[in-house]
Design an enzyme around this catalytic site. Sequence first.
Site, PDB file in Angstrom:
ATOM      1  N   CYS A   1      58.158  26.553  48.304  1.00 37.97           N
ATOM      2  CA  CYS A   1      57.509  26.901  49.563  1.00 37.97           C
ATOM      3  C   CYS A   1      57.723  28.392  49.795  1.00 37.97           C
ATOM      4  CB  CYS A   1      58.135  26.091  50.709  1.00 37.97           C
ATOM      5  SG  CYS A   1      57.601  26.602  52.354  1.00 37.97           S
TER       6      CYS A   1
ATOM      7  N   CYS B   1      55.792  21.033  54.338  1.00 44.98           N
ATOM      8  CA  CYS B   1      57.052  21.256  53.630  1.00 44.98           C
ATOM      9  C   CYS B   1      58.136  20.377  54.244  1.00 44.98           C
ATOM     10  CB  CYS B   1      57.441  22.727  53.732  1.00 44.98           C
ATOM     11  SG  CYS B   1      59.108  23.058  53.116  1.00 44.98           S
TER      12      CYS B   1
ATOM     13  N   CYS C   1      46.302  18.758  47.294  1.00 46.45           N
ATOM     14  CA  CYS C   1      45.403  19.910  47.284  1.00 46.45           C
ATOM     15  C   CYS C   1      46.069  21.008  48.121  1.00 46.45           C
ATOM     16  CB  CYS C   1      44.066  19.478  47.888  1.00 46.45           C
ATOM     17  SG  CYS C   1      42.825  20.761  47.869  1.00 46.45           S
TER      18      CYS C   1
HETATM   19 FE    FE Z   1      59.114  25.364  53.617  1.00 45.14          FE
END
Ligand code: FE
Length: 172
Positions: free
Chosen positions: A86, A135, A158
């Site tokens: 992330c 996330c 996606c």
């Molecule tokens: Fe994150």
Amino acid sequence: MRTSLLLVFCFFVMASCANAQRSNTNASHKNNPYYSRTDTTPLHVSNAEWKKVLPAEVYDIARMKGTEYAYSGEYYKTDEKGTYYCFACGNKLFRSTGKFASTCGWPSFFETIRPNAAKYTPDNSHGMERTEVTCGRCGAHLGHLFDDGPPPSYKRYCMNSLVLEFVPDAHK
Ligand code: FE
């Protein structure tokens, strides 16, 4: 002579582009106290605070649920071996072995690196029934999950390249 001068010029242009890209990424994380590739503690950070520490284009997707243009992202064609994190918090999200070549224009994966890497929420915006993927550590919007992926999961994550950060295995 002219050819060699041109080659030297091209080398310096390419070298400066590569450096600019790398230092920009480092600078982004340097100003981001929440970024860690090892700390998995869930984060509860306000959008006002994220706005201060994330690049504007990352903030627009991660916190405002934006979407990058198809075929515009850095990773939709990437097939190198490595790990996708992330960009906002450093949480480990995907391995390259979970990625597949999709024609949709966004980086596509059939599985996350571990079950709680991401969270899932029904998303009925824009007249569509979709599943939003966020996330698992910082709650950043990453993209959507569809049921038209390849086996074994038949899932298609996606994702937006802008909220991912790819680290090739060789650079670990
Ligand atoms: Fe994150």
